[in-house]
Motif scaffolding. Structure first.
Motif, PDB file in Angstrom:
ATOM      1  N   GLY A  99     -21.397  38.133 107.328  1.00 17.36           N
ATOM      2  CA  GLY A  99     -20.446  37.726 108.361  1.00 17.36           C
ATOM      3  C   GLY A  99     -19.985  38.841 109.271  1.00 17.36           C
ATOM      4  O   GLY A  99     -19.141  38.620 110.146  1.00 17.36           O
ATOM      5  N   ARG A 100     -20.510  40.046 109.100  1.00 21.12           N
ATOM      6  CA  ARG A 100     -20.109  41.150 109.972  1.00 21.12           C
ATOM      7  C   ARG A 100     -20.466  40.845 111.420  1.00 21.12           C
ATOM      8  O   ARG A 100     -21.603  40.486 111.733  1.00 21.12           O
ATOM      9  CB  ARG A 100     -20.782  42.436 109.500  1.00 21.12           C
ATOM     10  N   THR A 101     -19.512  41.033 112.326  1.00 19.71           N
ATOM     11  CA  THR A 101     -19.712  40.621 113.714  1.00 19.71           C
ATOM     12  C   THR A 101     -20.700  41.507 114.446  1.00 19.71           C
ATOM     13  O   THR A 101     -21.511  41.016 115.233  1.00 19.71           O
ATOM     14  CB  THR A 101     -18.363  40.612 114.466  1.00 19.71           C
ATOM     15  N   LEU A 102     -20.655  42.826 114.213  1.00 14.65           N
ATOM     16  CA  LEU A 102     -21.467  43.737 115.021  1.00 14.65           C
ATOM     17  C   LEU A 102     -22.074  44.826 114.155  1.00 14.65           C
ATOM     18  O   LEU A 102     -21.410  45.382 113.282  1.00 14.65           O
ATOM     19  CB  LEU A 102     -20.608  44.356 116.131  1.00 14.65           C
ATOM     20  N   ILE A 125     -13.280  56.754 109.352  1.00 14.81           N
ATOM     21  CA  ILE A 125     -14.393  56.148 108.626  1.00 14.81           C
ATOM     22  C   ILE A 125     -14.870  54.887 109.333  1.00 14.81           C
ATOM     23  O   ILE A 125     -16.078  54.678 109.533  1.00 14.81           O
ATOM     24  CB  ILE A 125     -14.004  55.844 107.172  1.00 14.81           C
ATOM     25  N   LEU A 126     -13.945  54.031 109.750  1.00 13.46           N
ATOM     26  CA  LEU A 126     -14.352  52.780 110.377  1.00 13.46           C
ATOM     27  C   LEU A 126     -14.933  53.009 111.767  1.00 13.46           C
ATOM     28  O   LEU A 126     -15.904  52.372 112.163  1.00 13.46           O
ATOM     29  CB  LEU A 126     -13.177  51.804 110.423  1.00 13.46           C
ATOM     30  N   GLN A 127     -14.352  53.966 112.493  1.00 13.11           N
ATOM     31  CA  GLN A 127     -14.876  54.276 113.822  1.00 13.11           C
ATOM     32  C   GLN A 127     -16.277  54.877 113.709  1.00 13.11           C
ATOM     33  O   GLN A 127     -17.190  54.490 114.444  1.00 13.11           O
ATOM     34  CB  GLN A 127     -13.925  55.232 114.542  1.00 13.11           C
ATOM     35  N   GLU A 128     -16.457  55.806 112.772  1.00  9.24           N
ATOM     36  CA  GLU A 128     -17.768  56.430 112.588  1.00  9.24           C
ATOM     37  C   GLU A 128     -18.787  55.448 112.021  1.00  9.24           C
ATOM     38  O   GLU A 128     -19.996  55.597 112.248  1.00  9.24           O
ATOM     39  CB  GLU A 128     -17.635  57.645 111.668  1.00  9.24           C
ATOM     40  N   GLY A 129     -18.311  54.454 111.295  1.00 12.34           N
ATOM     41  CA  GLY A 129     -19.196  53.446 110.712  1.00 12.34           C
ATOM     42  C   GLY A 129     -19.445  52.254 111.615  1.00 12.34           C
ATOM     43  O   GLY A 129     -20.081  51.284 111.193  1.00 12.34           O
ATOM     44  N   ASN A 130     -18.932  52.303 112.847  1.00 11.43           N
ATOM     45  CA  ASN A 130     -19.133  51.229 113.832  1.00 11.43           C
ATOM     46  C   ASN A 130     -18.624  49.882 113.333  1.00 11.43           C
ATOM     47  O   ASN A 130     -19.219  48.822 113.597  1.00 11.43           O
ATOM     48  CB  ASN A 130     -20.609  51.131 114.232  1.00 11.43           C
ATOM     49  N   ILE A 131     -17.494  49.918 112.620  1.00 11.63           N
ATOM     50  CA  ILE A 131     -16.820  48.702 112.171  1.00 11.63           C
ATOM     51  C   ILE A 131     -15.832  48.274 113.254  1.00 11.63           C
ATOM     52  O   ILE A 131     -15.141  49.102 113.853  1.00 11.63           O
ATOM     53  CB  ILE A 131     -16.065  48.953 110.852  1.00 11.63           C
ATOM     54  N   LEU A 132     -15.728  46.979 113.511  1.00  8.33           N
ATOM     55  CA  LEU A 132     -14.723  46.452 114.440  1.00  8.33           C
ATOM     56  C   LEU A 132     -13.420  46.262 113.671  1.00  8.33           C
ATOM     57  O   LEU A 132     -13.382  45.540 112.668  1.00  8.33           O
ATOM     58  CB  LEU A 132     -15.190  45.121 115.032  1.00  8.33           C
ATOM     59  N   PHE A 133     -12.332  46.878 114.147  1.00 10.79           N
ATOM     60  CA  PHE A 133     -11.105  46.869 113.349  1.00 10.79           C
ATOM     61  C   PHE A 133      -9.853  46.996 114.210  1.00 10.79           C
ATOM     62  O   PHE A 133      -9.906  47.415 115.366  1.00 10.79           O
ATOM     63  CB  PHE A 133     -11.131  47.987 112.303  1.00 10.79           C
ATOM     64  N   LEU A 139     -17.951  52.630 103.288  1.00  6.75           N
ATOM     65  CA  LEU A 139     -18.750  51.721 104.113  1.00  6.75           C
ATOM     66  C   LEU A 139     -19.601  50.794 103.245  1.00  6.75           C
ATOM     67  O   LEU A 139     -19.814  49.622 103.601  1.00  6.75           O
ATOM     68  CB  LEU A 139     -19.616  52.512 105.084  1.00  6.75           C
ATOM     69  N   HIS A 140     -20.070  51.288 102.094  1.00  5.26           N
ATOM     70  CA  HIS A 140     -20.795  50.423 101.151  1.00  5.26           C
ATOM     71  C   HIS A 140     -19.869  49.305 100.663  1.00  5.26           C
ATOM     72  O   HIS A 140     -20.284  48.129 100.604  1.00  5.26           O
ATOM     73  CB  HIS A 140     -21.305  51.251  99.971  1.00  5.26           C
ATOM     74  N   ALA A 141     -18.653  49.653 100.309  1.00  2.00           N
ATOM     75  CA  ALA A 141     -17.694  48.644  99.849  1.00  2.00           C
ATOM     76  C   ALA A 141     -17.434  47.610 100.945  1.00  2.00           C
ATOM     77  O   ALA A 141     -17.373  46.398 100.672  1.00  2.00           O
ATOM     78  CB  ALA A 141     -16.396  49.319  99.422  1.00  2.00           C
ATOM     79  N   LEU A 142     -17.273  48.066 102.191  1.00  2.00           N
ATOM     80  CA  LEU A 142     -17.032  47.124 103.291  1.00  2.00           C
ATOM     81  C   LEU A 142     -18.245  46.240 103.530  1.00  2.00           C
ATOM     82  O   LEU A 142     -18.099  45.044 103.843  1.00  2.00           O
ATOM     83  CB  LEU A 142     -16.650  47.885 104.556  1.00  2.00           C
ATOM     84  N   ASP A 143     -19.451  46.771 103.379  1.00  2.00           N
ATOM     85  CA  ASP A 143     -20.648  45.947 103.518  1.00  2.00           C
ATOM     86  C   ASP A 143     -20.661  44.827 102.473  1.00  2.00           C
ATOM     87  O   ASP A 143     -21.021  43.676 102.771  1.00  2.00           O
ATOM     88  CB  ASP A 143     -21.913  46.798 103.364  1.00  2.00           C
ATOM     89  N   LEU A 144     -20.267  45.159 101.240  1.00  2.00           N
ATOM     90  CA  LEU A 144     -20.208  44.141 100.195  1.00  2.00           C
ATOM     91  C   LEU A 144     -19.193  43.053 100.540  1.00  2.00           C
ATOM     92  O   LEU A 144     -19.445  41.860 100.317  1.00  2.00           O
ATOM     93  CB  LEU A 144     -19.850  44.779  98.854  1.00  2.00           C
ATOM     94  N   ALA A 178     -12.067  41.940 115.942  1.00  2.00           N
ATOM     95  CA  ALA A 178     -12.079  42.809 114.761  1.00  2.00           C
ATOM     96  C   ALA A 178     -12.401  42.009 113.513  1.00  2.00           C
ATOM     97  O   ALA A 178     -11.914  40.889 113.327  1.00  2.00           O
ATOM     98  CB  ALA A 178     -10.733  43.505 114.599  1.00  2.00           C
ATOM     99  N   ASP A 179     -13.238  42.575 112.657  1.00  2.00           N
ATOM    100  CA  ASP A 179     -13.520  42.010 111.334  1.00  2.00           C
ATOM    101  C   ASP A 179     -12.538  42.512 110.285  1.00  2.00           C
ATOM    102  O   ASP A 179     -12.218  41.807 109.330  1.00  2.00           O
ATOM    103  CB  ASP A 179     -14.928  42.420 110.875  1.00  2.00           C
ATOM    104  N   VAL A 180     -12.120  43.758 110.452  1.00  2.00           N
ATOM    105  CA  VAL A 180     -11.356  44.468 109.420  1.00  2.00           C
ATOM    106  C   VAL A 180     -10.022  44.894 110.011  1.00  2.00           C
ATOM    107  O   VAL A 180      -9.925  45.217 111.201  1.00  2.00           O
ATOM    108  CB  VAL A 180     -12.141  45.703 108.916  1.00  2.00           C
ATOM    109  N   ALA A 181      -8.998  44.897 109.176  1.00  2.00           N
ATOM    110  CA  ALA A 181      -7.684  45.396 109.578  1.00  2.00           C
ATOM    111  C   ALA A 181      -7.230  46.459 108.594  1.00  2.00           C
ATOM    112  O   ALA A 181      -7.456  46.336 107.381  1.00  2.00           O
ATOM    113  CB  ALA A 181      -6.659  44.269 109.629  1.00  2.00           C
ATOM    114  N   ILE A 182      -6.611  47.504 109.123  1.00  2.00           N
ATOM    115  CA  ILE A 182      -6.023  48.562 108.298  1.00  2.00           C
ATOM    116  C   ILE A 182      -4.513  48.361 108.308  1.00  2.00           C
ATOM    117  O   ILE A 182      -3.884  48.403 109.372  1.00  2.00           O
ATOM    118  CB  ILE A 182      -6.358  49.953 108.855  1.00  2.00           C
TER     119      ILE A 182
END
Length: 654
Positions: free
Chosen positions: A550-553, A364-372, A540-545, A337-341
């Motif tokens: 360094g985003r894994t996937l 939001i993170l699941q729909e945005g394909n973020i690893l968390f 998702l824009h904020a997370l991209d910034l 995971a890159d991100v933690a809630i």
């Protein structure tokens, strides 16, 4: 523990004959048809009846054989394990004989709305003599039967005002009707119950797995520690929905116990005789368990006559044949995971379980394909590039110190709404480049970002949820502004839905600083409640910034898909899980999976620190072409039909 489990319920009224058609051969045939390798069978149901030859307790009056013994023998003969179920919290036949042992509310009423006049379930208090009664029941089963585990149901800390609880609190000089004192008592009683059961069972069989089915909340590591392993009961069509299991698994996987993901074969809920979900739903739910690093379990309910249902085991078998083929790539896997809630639920018992802020963040993170992952305040923040503080995470001194160390290690936060404020809620406790000036009096209010959203472009967008008024502070950079409504809706001034924006500049709405990004509304709650597209895209824009290169996937998998990356360090490989299914609303409020739509040509970009030597599809064992530039590899998955695993082997010697 095994991957392909059945949880076999069996709760029967006294007026029904039991086990009259039970057949060892038919039982074994159905387990083989279902490709089952472990089945949790029953010793005691919620009516209080035993389904074995008990020496002390009440055997079901309509049962002539020792059904528990027959099932254990039949299953073990074909290599299937048999944990044993006892309903501990409920015992309807005993409730009528020992009502003084029942849990009571503050008005001294038993905690069942119908009393004994209508069908209902009556919960026992573990601070009464019932605890010793049920302990001896469990001991009898553990001593007399070759059980492969003990599953104990309907157990949790229960606030109670019965005679036994009141007497103890009075003896301690406390007010037995004080809510806090009663809640603290409930925690002590539950801890004593689990300790007593665990000790007494392991005095008989030291290695016996014991699970207390309490539905562990975010933050309750103490309750997780009371179990040998963890099970996440989640029947999507039974009220849990399709969010509950993955949210729970993304928290529990870090606790490093074996986890079982339990769904059900029922169209609705437990005990839904004669109705079944589509086999594709079971395929997806089993795959969802694998993608989140857990074992699989399907809930069933045996017919009173003892015959297993072929419809169930044909459907289960279809799913479990796929699971069996995938097991080698799902054993002892760890989520990447890159991100933690930081879960709002974990902040205290008063917080809503899987509340809208946590659900909104998950979606939001699941729909945005973020690893968390989901975290609590005791988790290790330094394992993540970004920690999300959703909506209502006010900062205690302990959390402030932890976040300060996290910032010094290079970590960033995304804070929304009240998150980042001090405990009083009147100033920021974190340096986020923002100064708090008050709660936004306008609801709704509007956000005009200084960037274009991918789907809607530039514009002003409405927030229905509560917001905060902030100003720029040292180090803050404005990423968008707030706009007020003309007025709040009242009886004398209103529009049909809500008031439009007056296009003013009311101050910053999103601020970036060295420590992260602050967003001035309860954005995750709003998305969990209303699913506004712009909220997802601005988050998702904020997370991209914050994640930067360094985003894994990254993947082209559509928003309805699910992506995870699991690591098997003992095998020197990563496993990329890609799933796609579309639950739809049918009936009054049912989430149904029926059709499986294949998704073609799914692109994946992956950053891993190790040199990759091979990429292939599993379990098909088909080589997949890939390119590698430094730490980045890219590959295209030809098709995702329900679930596809991509295996990335790396060279551990470099």
């Amino acid at each position: 523990m095994r991957f392909r489990q059945i949880h076999l319920d069996f709760h029967n009224d006294k007026n029904v004959m039991i086990g009259t058609q039970f057949s060892k051969k038919q039982f074994q045939d159905m387990l083989r048809l279902g490709n089952v390798d472990s089945i949790t069978i029953f010793a005691k149901c919620f009516h209080g009846w035993a389904y074995y030859d008990t020496q002390k307790f009440a055997k079901h009056p309509g049962l002539s054989l020792d059904l528990l013994a027959e099932m254990i023998e039949a299953a073990h003969e074909i290599g299937v394990k048999t944990p044993v179920y006892l309903n501990v919290g409920l015992d309807e036949q005993l409730a009528r004989r020992r009502p003084e042992w029942l849990r009571r509310d503050e008005n001294d009423r038993i905690t069942c709305e119908a009393g004994f006049r209508e069908p209902g379930l009556h919960v026992f208090c573990f601070h009464s003599p019932y605890l010793e009664y049920i302990t001896q029941h469990i001991e009898e089963v553990a001593t007399g039967y070759d059980a492969d585990g003990i599953f104990l149901d309907i157990v949790y800390p229960k606030t109670c005002y019965c005679h036994y609880c009141r007497s103890t609190l009075l003896a301690e000089g406390k007010d037995p009707y004080d809510k806090q004192a009663a809640e603290e008592m409930a925690e002590r009683v539950y801890a004593r119950y689990t300790a007593q059961i665990n000790e007494r069972v392991r005095a008989i069989k030291p290695d016996m797995p014991v699970y207390h089915n309490s539905g562990i909340r975010f933050g309750r590591r103490d309750m997780a520690a009371m179990n040998s392993h963890l099970e996440v009961e989640c029947l999507p069509s039974g009220g849990w929905g399709y969010d509950f299991f993955p949210m729970s698994a993304r928290y529990l996987q870090q606790i490093e116990k074996k986890i079982v993901g339990m769904t059900g074969r029922f169209h609705k809920n437990w005990g839904d005789f004669g109705n079944y979900k589509h086999p594709n739903a079971l395929r997806f739910e089993a795959a969802l368990s694998l993608a989140h690093g857990t074992l699989c379990s399907v809930g069933d309910h045996l017919h009173p006559d003892g015959l297993m249902d072929p419809i169930v085991y044909r459907s289960v078998g279809e799913a479990y044949r796929e699971v069996e083929a995938k097991e080698p790539w799902c054993t002892d896997a760890r989520n990447v995971a890159d991100v933690a809630i930081l879960a709002v639920e974990s902040l205290g018992p008063a917080e809503e379980r899987k509340g809208r802020s946590d659900i909104g963040a998950y979606r939001i993170l699941q729909e945005g394909n973020i690893l968390f992952d989901f975290l609590d305040t005791d988790s290790d923040f330094t394992a993540y590039k970004v920690v999300i503080l959703p909506d209502r995470v006010r900062i205690t001194p302990k959390l402030a110190a932890k976040l300060d160390a996290y910032f010094k290690s290079g970590g960033k936060v995304l804070a929304t709404g009240e998150s980042g404020l001090n405990e009083a809620g009147d100033a920021f406790a974190l340096d986020l480049g923002a100064a708090w000036t008050g709660t936004n009096p306008f609801q709704p209010a509007y956000f005009r970002p200084h960037f274009a959203t991918p789907s809607l472009g530039e514009g002003s967008f409405v927030f229905y949820a509560l917001g905060q008024k902030v100003e720029l502070a040292a180090g803050g950079v404005e990423l968008g502004i707030r706009e007020d409504s003309y007025f709040n809706r009242t009886a004398s001034a209103y529009y049909y839905t809500h008031t439009p924006n007056c296009r003013n500049n009311a101050g910053p709405g999103m601020i970036q600083s060295a420590n992260g990004i602050y967003y001035a509304w309860n954005a995750f709650y709003d998305y969990g409640e209303n699913a506004s597209l712009f909220i997802k895209e601005t988050i998702l824009h904020a997370l991209d910034l914050l994640l930067g290169p360094g985003r894994t996937l990254k993947t082209s998998l559509p928003a309805q898909g699910t992506v995870t990356l699991q690591h098997q360090p003992h095998e020197a490989r990563y496993v990329n899980h890609l799933l796609y299914a579309c639950p739809v609303k049918r009936g009054r409020n049912m989430e149904i999976i029926e059709d499986m739509t294949p998704i073609y040509k799914v692109d994946v970009s992956l950053n891993v620190p190790e040199p990759v030597k091979r990429v292939y599809l599993a379990p098909q064992m088909e080589e997949l072409a890939f390119t590698q530039e430094g730490a980045a590899i890219r590959y295209r998955v030809p098709v995702v039909e329900c679930h596809q695993m991509v295996v990335i082997d790396y060279d551990r010697t470099v």
